[in-house]
Design a protein around this motif. Structure first.
Motif, PDB file in Angstrom:
ATOM      1  N   VAL A 152      10.864   2.197  -0.812  1.00  0.00           N
ATOM      2  CA  VAL A 152      10.393   3.016   0.301  1.00  0.00           C
ATOM      3  C   VAL A 152      11.379   2.903   1.455  1.00  0.00           C
ATOM      4  O   VAL A 152      12.013   1.868   1.670  1.00  0.00           O
ATOM      5  CB  VAL A 152       8.988   2.581   0.772  1.00  0.00           C
ATOM      6  CG1 VAL A 152       7.961   2.827  -0.318  1.00  0.00           C
ATOM      7  CG2 VAL A 152       8.989   1.121   1.195  1.00  0.00           C
ATOM      8  N   ALA A 153      11.501   3.995   2.184  1.00  0.00           N
ATOM      9  CA  ALA A 153      12.381   4.003   3.351  1.00  0.00           C
ATOM     10  C   ALA A 153      11.743   3.213   4.487  1.00  0.00           C
ATOM     11  O   ALA A 153      10.515   3.137   4.607  1.00  0.00           O
ATOM     12  CB  ALA A 153      12.655   5.436   3.798  1.00  0.00           C
ATOM     13  N   ASN A 154      12.575   2.619   5.318  1.00  0.00           N
ATOM     14  CA  ASN A 154      12.096   1.859   6.470  1.00  0.00           C
ATOM     15  C   ASN A 154      11.726   2.835   7.581  1.00  0.00           C
ATOM     16  O   ASN A 154      12.359   2.900   8.637  1.00  0.00           O
ATOM     17  CB  ASN A 154      13.185   0.886   6.930  1.00  0.00           C
ATOM     18  CG  ASN A 154      12.659  -0.122   7.941  1.00  0.00           C
ATOM     19  OD1 ASN A 154      11.457  -0.241   8.155  1.00  0.00           O
ATOM     20  ND2 ASN A 154      13.567  -0.853   8.575  1.00  0.00           N
ATOM     21  N   ASP A 155      10.670   3.599   7.315  1.00  0.00           N
ATOM     22  CA  ASP A 155      10.234   4.680   8.191  1.00  0.00           C
ATOM     23  C   ASP A 155       8.707   4.688   8.199  1.00  0.00           C
ATOM     24  O   ASP A 155       8.074   4.490   7.152  1.00  0.00           O
ATOM     25  CB  ASP A 155      10.788   6.011   7.689  1.00  0.00           C
ATOM     26  CG  ASP A 155      10.564   7.129   8.691  1.00  0.00           C
ATOM     27  OD1 ASP A 155      11.033   7.008   9.830  1.00  0.00           O
ATOM     28  OD2 ASP A 155       9.912   8.109   8.307  1.00  0.00           O
ATOM     29  N   GLU A 156       8.103   4.907   9.345  1.00  0.00           N
ATOM     30  CA  GLU A 156       6.659   4.739   9.476  1.00  0.00           C
ATOM     31  C   GLU A 156       5.846   5.599   8.504  1.00  0.00           C
ATOM     32  O   GLU A 156       4.933   5.076   7.856  1.00  0.00           O
ATOM     33  CB  GLU A 156       6.226   5.016  10.924  1.00  0.00           C
ATOM     34  CG  GLU A 156       4.742   4.781  11.148  1.00  0.00           C
ATOM     35  CD  GLU A 156       4.370   4.799  12.616  1.00  0.00           C
ATOM     36  OE1 GLU A 156       3.159   4.868  12.911  1.00  0.00           O
ATOM     37  OE2 GLU A 156       5.276   4.730  13.465  1.00  0.00           O
ATOM     38  N   PRO A 157       6.103   6.910   8.356  1.00  0.00           N
ATOM     39  CA  PRO A 157       5.290   7.677   7.393  1.00  0.00           C
ATOM     40  C   PRO A 157       5.378   7.133   5.968  1.00  0.00           C
ATOM     41  O   PRO A 157       4.361   7.059   5.264  1.00  0.00           O
ATOM     42  CB  PRO A 157       5.879   9.093   7.507  1.00  0.00           C
ATOM     43  CG  PRO A 157       6.509   9.146   8.863  1.00  0.00           C
ATOM     44  CD  PRO A 157       7.036   7.775   9.094  1.00  0.00           C
ATOM     45  N   GLU A 158       6.587   6.756   5.532  1.00  0.00           N
ATOM     46  CA  GLU A 158       6.741   6.221   4.182  1.00  0.00           C
ATOM     47  C   GLU A 158       6.001   4.893   4.026  1.00  0.00           C
ATOM     48  O   GLU A 158       5.365   4.630   2.998  1.00  0.00           O
ATOM     49  CB  GLU A 158       8.226   6.022   3.870  1.00  0.00           C
ATOM     50  CG  GLU A 158       9.022   7.309   3.818  1.00  0.00           C
ATOM     51  CD  GLU A 158       8.674   8.134   2.594  1.00  0.00           C
ATOM     52  OE1 GLU A 158       8.246   7.542   1.593  1.00  0.00           O
ATOM     53  OE2 GLU A 158       8.813   9.367   2.654  1.00  0.00           O
ATOM     54  N   LEU A 159       6.078   4.045   5.043  1.00  0.00           N
ATOM     55  CA  LEU A 159       5.421   2.736   4.968  1.00  0.00           C
ATOM     56  C   LEU A 159       3.911   2.885   4.997  1.00  0.00           C
ATOM     57  O   LEU A 159       3.188   2.157   4.301  1.00  0.00           O
ATOM     58  CB  LEU A 159       5.895   1.857   6.128  1.00  0.00           C
ATOM     59  CG  LEU A 159       7.388   1.490   6.120  1.00  0.00           C
ATOM     60  CD1 LEU A 159       7.757   0.710   7.378  1.00  0.00           C
ATOM     61  CD2 LEU A 159       7.747   0.693   4.873  1.00  0.00           C
ATOM     62  N   LEU A 160       3.404   3.824   5.789  1.00  0.00           N
ATOM     63  CA  LEU A 160       1.957   4.054   5.814  1.00  0.00           C
ATOM     64  C   LEU A 160       1.461   4.586   4.473  1.00  0.00           C
ATOM     65  O   LEU A 160       0.368   4.224   4.017  1.00  0.00           O
ATOM     66  CB  LEU A 160       1.612   5.031   6.934  1.00  0.00           C
ATOM     67  CG  LEU A 160       1.703   4.485   8.363  1.00  0.00           C
ATOM     68  CD1 LEU A 160       1.464   5.594   9.384  1.00  0.00           C
ATOM     69  CD2 LEU A 160       0.688   3.355   8.561  1.00  0.00           C
ATOM     70  N   LYS A 161       2.243   5.449   3.826  1.00  0.00           N
ATOM     71  CA  LYS A 161       1.877   5.954   2.510  1.00  0.00           C
ATOM     72  C   LYS A 161       1.838   4.806   1.486  1.00  0.00           C
ATOM     73  O   LYS A 161       0.927   4.730   0.652  1.00  0.00           O
ATOM     74  CB  LYS A 161       2.846   7.029   2.054  1.00  0.00           C
ATOM     75  CG  LYS A 161       2.449   7.726   0.746  1.00  0.00           C
ATOM     76  CD  LYS A 161       3.415   8.845   0.414  1.00  0.00           C
ATOM     77  CE  LYS A 161       2.929   9.629  -0.803  1.00  0.00           C
ATOM     78  NZ  LYS A 161       2.695   8.774  -1.980  1.00  0.00           N
ATOM     79  N   LEU A 162       2.821   3.912   1.566  1.00  0.00           N
ATOM     80  CA  LEU A 162       2.821   2.750   0.675  1.00  0.00           C
ATOM     81  C   LEU A 162       1.584   1.895   0.908  1.00  0.00           C
ATOM     82  O   LEU A 162       0.928   1.460  -0.052  1.00  0.00           O
ATOM     83  CB  LEU A 162       4.083   1.927   0.910  1.00  0.00           C
ATOM     84  CG  LEU A 162       4.137   0.563   0.200  1.00  0.00           C
ATOM     85  CD1 LEU A 162       4.220   0.752  -1.307  1.00  0.00           C
ATOM     86  CD2 LEU A 162       5.295  -0.268   0.716  1.00  0.00           C
ATOM     87  N   LEU A 163       1.263   1.640   2.170  1.00  0.00           N
ATOM     88  CA  LEU A 163       0.085   0.845   2.495  1.00  0.00           C
ATOM     89  C   LEU A 163      -1.179   1.471   1.920  1.00  0.00           C
ATOM     90  O   LEU A 163      -2.028   0.782   1.326  1.00  0.00           O
ATOM     91  CB  LEU A 163      -0.027   0.690   4.013  1.00  0.00           C
ATOM     92  CG  LEU A 163      -1.283  -0.001   4.542  1.00  0.00           C
ATOM     93  CD1 LEU A 163      -1.383  -1.422   4.009  1.00  0.00           C
ATOM     94  CD2 LEU A 163      -1.280  -0.004   6.074  1.00  0.00           C
ATOM     95  N   GLY A 164      -1.312   2.797   2.086  1.00  0.00           N
ATOM     96  CA  GLY A 164      -2.494   3.468   1.540  1.00  0.00           C
ATOM     97  C   GLY A 164      -2.571   3.377   0.025  1.00  0.00           C
ATOM     98  O   GLY A 164      -3.655   3.145  -0.536  1.00  0.00           O
TER      99      GLY A 164
END
Length: 398
Positions: free
Chosen positions: A32-44
């Motif tokens: 995942v990219a070190n970017d908030e939308p990508e990280l939030l998607k991973l978390l979900g």
């Protein structure tokens, strides 16, 4: 409670996350990219996989590159643990395969978190700790740059005017001021001692007479100009100005550190221990994260600071103690430096140091023993929220 483990190999632009269940089977592996939308998607997605199970996130870094990921996980109430990179590298040798990839490292991180129960939790820093870390890191960089510049200045001065290099202490402002006006033996001889003293006094140099005397004596012993003297003198002047500018930056940084440190709730307690000033106190707070929540005992704090010897016993050999290899270098410096200073000003520290020396310990060993003792004292002071006293308070029972 059933649980899953999300191991994350952290990087600058991308992280690799791999999730394991209780049996060690892979549930998810994603870059995942070190970017908030990508990280939030991973978390979900990880929370969806958990399906009511608890999630433990394991990372190989506690700040810097994964700072955004850590902030998002903390804001969502996730459990985070830290596994050092050196532990990941050593554990990798026991896993199948010899290749190294981010996915492999993430699996090792997740699997180690699944099997181990001794990993430290990652606690988010508050604004005060972050600011102190930035300021103390800045100060370390400035001091290192000043040391390098002074070493270059010494080397140049030795190649042109070795007598003056031996006579001057380049760590003092007076020596630097002298070099801003005079660099060569001929220039100092032409000026003469009386005029040089007046020139230094006009610039408010302490000990102007002694400094001028040393410089003139050195100049009288060298009447030969080395090749390239003019160019060397110009470079000496340039480096002298750089050292002076670095000293000013360090002084400004020290004032900022002092102001921020004194605002901390533990500042008065920490600084009451002899030998600990605002800079060492700030470095202590940065090293422990602003509190002792991660150190339930002074032994844990001493081991983290590297002032506790590590045993290396084998077979019939016992009591074989050595310096630990894994510890917080800057925290060790805090305790060692403050212990060294306290010997001169605190009678309790001096008494303890003298006793260790009488037992046959070398100077460094005695100071380390004192540093270990002071860990106990500081830990107890912080626990009780009280300041250090040279004479211990008398208890009611006594």
């Amino acid at each position: 409670m059933s649980r899953i483990w999300a191991g994350t190999d952290c990087g600058k632009t991308h992280h690799h996350c791999l999730v394991l269940d209780n049996q060690g089977d892979t549930l998810l592996s994603r870059r995942v990219a070190n970017d908030e939308p990508e990280l939030l998607k991973l978390l979900g997605d990880v929370l969806d996989l958990a399906d009511g199970r608890a999630v433990t996130w394991a990372l190989d870094m506690t700040g810097g590159e994964p700072a955004l990921l850590i902030a998002l996980l903390v804001n969502h109430g996730q459990e985070l643990v830290y596994i050092p990179g050196i532990a990941v590298n050593r554990a990798s040798d026991s896993y199948r395969g010899q290749g190294k990839t981010d996915a492999r490292d993430a699996r090792v991180i997740a699997d180690q978190a699944r099997m181990r129960r001794d990993l430290q939790p990652i606690r988010p820093d508050n604004d005060a700790t972050v600011e102190l870390r930035l300021l103390t890191d800045r100060r370390v960089d400035l001091v290192a740059e000043r040391t390098r510049t002074i070493n270059r200045l010494r080397s140049l001065l030795t190649s042109m005017f070795p007598g003056l290099e031996r006579a001057l202490d380049l760590g003092t402002s007076g020596a630097l001021i002298l070099l801003t006006g005079y660099q060569t033996p001929a220039a100092i001889r032409r000026t003469g001692q009386r005029r040089l003293i007046t020139w230094l006094r006009n610039r408010k140099v302490r000990g102007a007479e002694a400094l001028a005397t040393k410089a003139v004596e050195a100049a009288e012993r060298q009447h030969t100009a080395v090749a390239g003297e003019t160019a060397i003198a110009k470079m000496v002047l340039t480096l002298t100005k750089e050292v002076t500018a670095l000293n000013e930056k360090i002084s400004e940084t020290d004032k900022l550190i002092e102001g921020r440190f004194r605002e901390h709730e533990l500042a008065e307690v920490i600084q009451s221990l002899p030998g600990i000033g605002t800079v060492l106190g700030a470095e202590f707070l940065v090293a422990v994260g602003g509190s002792l929540d991660a150190f339930p005992s002074p032994d844990r704090l001493a081991a983290f600071a590297g002032v506790t010897p590590a045993p290396r016993d084998s077979g019939k050999i016992s009591g074989n103690l050595h310096r630990p290899q894994r510890y917080h270098r800057r925290l060790q410096r805090v305790f060692y430096t403050s212990a060294l200073v306290s010997v001169q000003f605190d009678p309790n520290s001096r008494k303890f140091y003298d006793r260790k020396r009488a037992e046959g310990k070398r100077h460094t060993q005695a100071v380390l023993a004192l540093a270990r003792r002071r860990v106990n004292v500081l830990w107890a002071l912080i626990r009780d929220r009280r300041c250090y006293q040279v004479a211990p308070p008398v208890t009611a029972a006594a």
